[in-house]
Each structure stands twice: as structure tokens, then as C-alpha cells.
Design a protein around this motif. Structure first.
Motif, short mmCIF file in Angstrom:
data_model
loop_
_atom_site.label_atom_id
_atom_site.label_comp_id
_atom_site.label_asym_id
_atom_site.label_seq_id
_atom_site.Cartn_x
_atom_site.Cartn_y
_atom_site.Cartn_z
N ARG A 88 0.21 33.65 3.91
CA ARG A 88 1.11 32.34 4.70
C ARG A 88 0.77 31.03 3.32
NH1 ARG A 88 -3.44 31.57 8.46
NH2 ARG A 88 -3.06 32.90 10.77
N SER A 89 1.04 31.91 2.34
CA SER A 89 1.49 30.86 1.17
C SER A 89 2.28 30.97 0.40
CB SER A 89 0.33 31.03 -0.21
OG SER A 89 0.24 31.65 -0.32
N GLU A 121 10.86 33.76 -2.23
CA GLU A 121 11.17 34.80 -3.30
C GLU A 121 9.68 35.97 -4.05
OE1 GLU A 121 11.44 33.07 -7.94
OE2 GLU A 121 11.65 31.10 -6.57
N MET A 122 8.68 35.44 -3.03
CA MET A 122 7.46 35.80 -3.77
C MET A 122 8.00 37.56 -2.47
SD MET A 122 4.22 32.92 -3.63
CE MET A 122 4.50 31.76 -4.97
N LEU A 123 8.07 37.18 -1.74
CA LEU A 123 8.24 38.07 -0.65
C LEU A 123 9.48 39.26 -0.96
CD1 LEU A 123 8.42 37.15 2.92
CD2 LEU A 123 6.32 38.05 2.04
N SER A 124 10.36 39.16 -1.94
CA SER A 124 11.16 39.91 -2.81
C SER A 124 10.45 40.97 -4.08
CB SER A 124 12.24 38.85 -3.16
OG SER A 124 13.00 38.67 -1.46
N GLY A 138 4.75 37.56 9.89
CA GLY A 138 4.65 37.54 11.35
C GLY A 138 4.34 38.44 12.27
N SER A 139 4.69 39.82 11.48
CA SER A 139 4.45 40.87 12.66
C SER A 139 2.45 41.44 11.72
CB SER A 139 4.99 42.69 11.37
OG SER A 139 6.55 41.75 12.08
N ALA A 140 2.59 40.84 10.86
CA ALA A 140 1.18 40.77 10.07
C ALA A 140 0.18 40.28 11.41
CB ALA A 140 1.00 40.85 8.57
N PRO A 186 -6.99 37.51 -2.48
CA PRO A 186 -7.47 37.27 -1.56
C PRO A 186 -8.72 38.81 -0.78
CG PRO A 186 -5.87 38.25 -1.38
CD PRO A 186 -5.69 38.27 -2.46
N VAL A 187 -9.29 39.07 -2.14
CA VAL A 187 -10.43 40.46 -1.64
C VAL A 187 -11.52 39.39 -1.41
CG1 VAL A 187 -10.99 42.41 -2.37
CG2 VAL A 187 -9.24 41.55 -3.46
N ASP A 188 -11.53 40.30 -0.21
CA ASP A 188 -13.13 39.81 0.09
C ASP A 188 -14.49 40.08 -0.82
OD1 ASP A 188 -15.21 38.75 2.02
OD2 ASP A 188 -16.12 40.03 2.42
#
Length: 237
Positions: free
Chosen positions: A31-32, A36-39, A107-109, A167-169
Motif C-alpha cells: 500500500r506504500s 513510479e515504484m510499480l514500474s 487491488g488484485s493482490a 516486508p519479510v516476517d
């Protein structure tokens, strides 16, 4: 190798809980991201962050669509399930790109992840042991573990891509690290220990080569050095 050996380090309830925790951490992180980051590129050649997020949606759809089958049916093992990715890698990438181009990948995820966790809860309530998915028939515990592998490995890929804290647990990473080490032991017979979980996961999944392994593994026998394991790696194509 029996899948009971692979999943022995953690109970099904623990693996289920860590799948949920890893998914929650990953979704909060996603969500953050902005457009630009998605590309941005990822450590996987020709994959963007958006493509990888769409792939995670497809990863969770597998669990969302799992159906109970007879417990006596022969099942795909954990090791074979992961190894089979190599033969379908181009199709996996194509489906992820198609999804990313047609829909909002984040959103799909979210939608797929929520559906997967609901399905998992239902299957556990029904005491399901064996399920059918696209790849074939698999033990439910094994399927959940393969989903956790995907989430942990790709969470690390994404963190390296967007330069945002991982984001790794940690508990999920340990479960996956141990499961993959058991697969390596079944292939080679060597007693090994993980010295660096992140480095090991990158080595096991082909993100780094044997020559780039660093401190990923050490021999379980102090009298012996680390053998050359390059022919047995990566575990995931």
C-alpha cells in the motif's frame, strides 16, 4: 522425501498463522507503493514491481481455488511442486504481466489474498487433508507451505527493488529457510546448517549463484568444510 519431514519444524497451525502474518505485512508494505515504484525493475530479469505484485495475486488465487479431494489420491511433494516452476516460468510471467496490464495489481493482490485466507479457514474447518489445484493434487499442509515460500521469497525481491525496509516476517523466513534446507539435504545427503537465512533463500531460489553464496550455509560437521553444492541448486527453477 516425505513432506512430513519438510513440515516437521512447524505445526500446520503455526504455518497457517505465519502465512496470514506474512500476507498482512506484505499488503501493508504494498500500500506504500506509488505508480513510479510499480514500474521499477526487480532482481528478476524483465519483471517489474507491478508484475511481481500481480504474480502474488495469482499465487494466492491458487489457494483460494483449492478443492477437497479424496485423501487416498497420490500427491505432489513439496520438492517436486517447487521444482516444476522451471518448466512453466514463461507462462507464469505472461499471466502476471497480463493481470498487471488489465487490473490494479495491488487491488488484485488484496482481493486474492483475502479469498485465499477465507478458503484456508474453511478447509481447516472441514478437516481437509488433500486438495486439488491447477498443478494437480497436493496435501493442504504442503500447499500452504508453498504459498509461504512464494510470499517470503518475493517479499525479499520487492524490498530489494523499492529500497523500502523489508516486508519479510522473520518467523515465516525461518520456516521457509528450514523447509528448503531439508529439501537440499534430501538431494545431497549432506548435513548442513543455515548461517544467513536471507542469503540462503536467495541461493536456494537462484537469486544468487553458488559462487556468490557468501555465508549462506555452513557444514553441520565442524571437521568438514562446505562441499560444492552447485549441481543441486537452485531448488526452485
Amino acid at each position: 522425501m516425505s513432506d512430513a519431514n519438510v513440515t516437521a519444524a512447524a505445526s500446520p497451525a503455526r504455518i497457517d498463522a505465519d502465512l496470514r502474518e506474512q500476507w498482512d505485512a506484505l499488503i501493508d508494505w504494498l500500500r506504500s507503493l506509488d505508480d513510479e515504484m510499480l514500474s521499477a525493475p526487480t532482481p528478476l530479469p524483465e519483471w517489474t514491481v507491478g508484475d511481481l505484485v500481480a504474480h502474488l495475486a495469482l499465487v494466492m488465487r491458487v489457494l483460494a481455488g483449492a478443492e477437497i479431494v479424496d485423501d487416498d489420491a497420490p500427491t505432489i511433494t513439496f520438492a517436486d511442486y517447487l521444482a516444476a516452476y522451471a518448466d512453466t516460468s514463461s507462462d507464469i510471467r505472461k499471466r502476471a504481466i497480463d493481470l498487471a496490464e488489465r487490473h490494479d495489481p495491488i487491488g488484485s493482490a488484496e482481493t486474492s489474498g483475502n479469498a485465499a485466507l477465507v478458503t484456508l479457514g474453511t478447509l481447516r474447518t472441514q478437516r481437509a487433508r488433500t486438495v486439488r489445484v491447477t498443478r494437480g493434487i497436493v496435501a493442504l499442509d504442503t500447499l500452504v507451505l508453498t504459498r509461504l515460500v512464494e510470499l517470503v521469497v518475493h517479499a525479499d525481491d520487492l524490498a530489494r527493488s523499492a529500497k523500502i525496509p523489508s516486508p519479510v516476517d522473520p518467523t515465516a523466513r525461518t520456516i521457509v529457510s528450514d523447509a528448503l534446507l531439508r529439501v537440499l539435504h534430501s538431494r545431497t545427503g549432506y548435513e548442513l546448517e543455515v548461517a544467513d537465512e536471507t542469503a540462503w533463500l536467495r541461493l536456494a531460489t537462484g537469486r544468487t549463484s553458488w559462487g556468490e553464496r557468501g555465508a549462506a550455509l555452513r557444514s553441520g560437521n565442524l571437521a568438514e568444510g562446505l562441499p560444492d553444492l552447485s549441481s543441486a541448486l537452485p531448488l526452485i527453477g
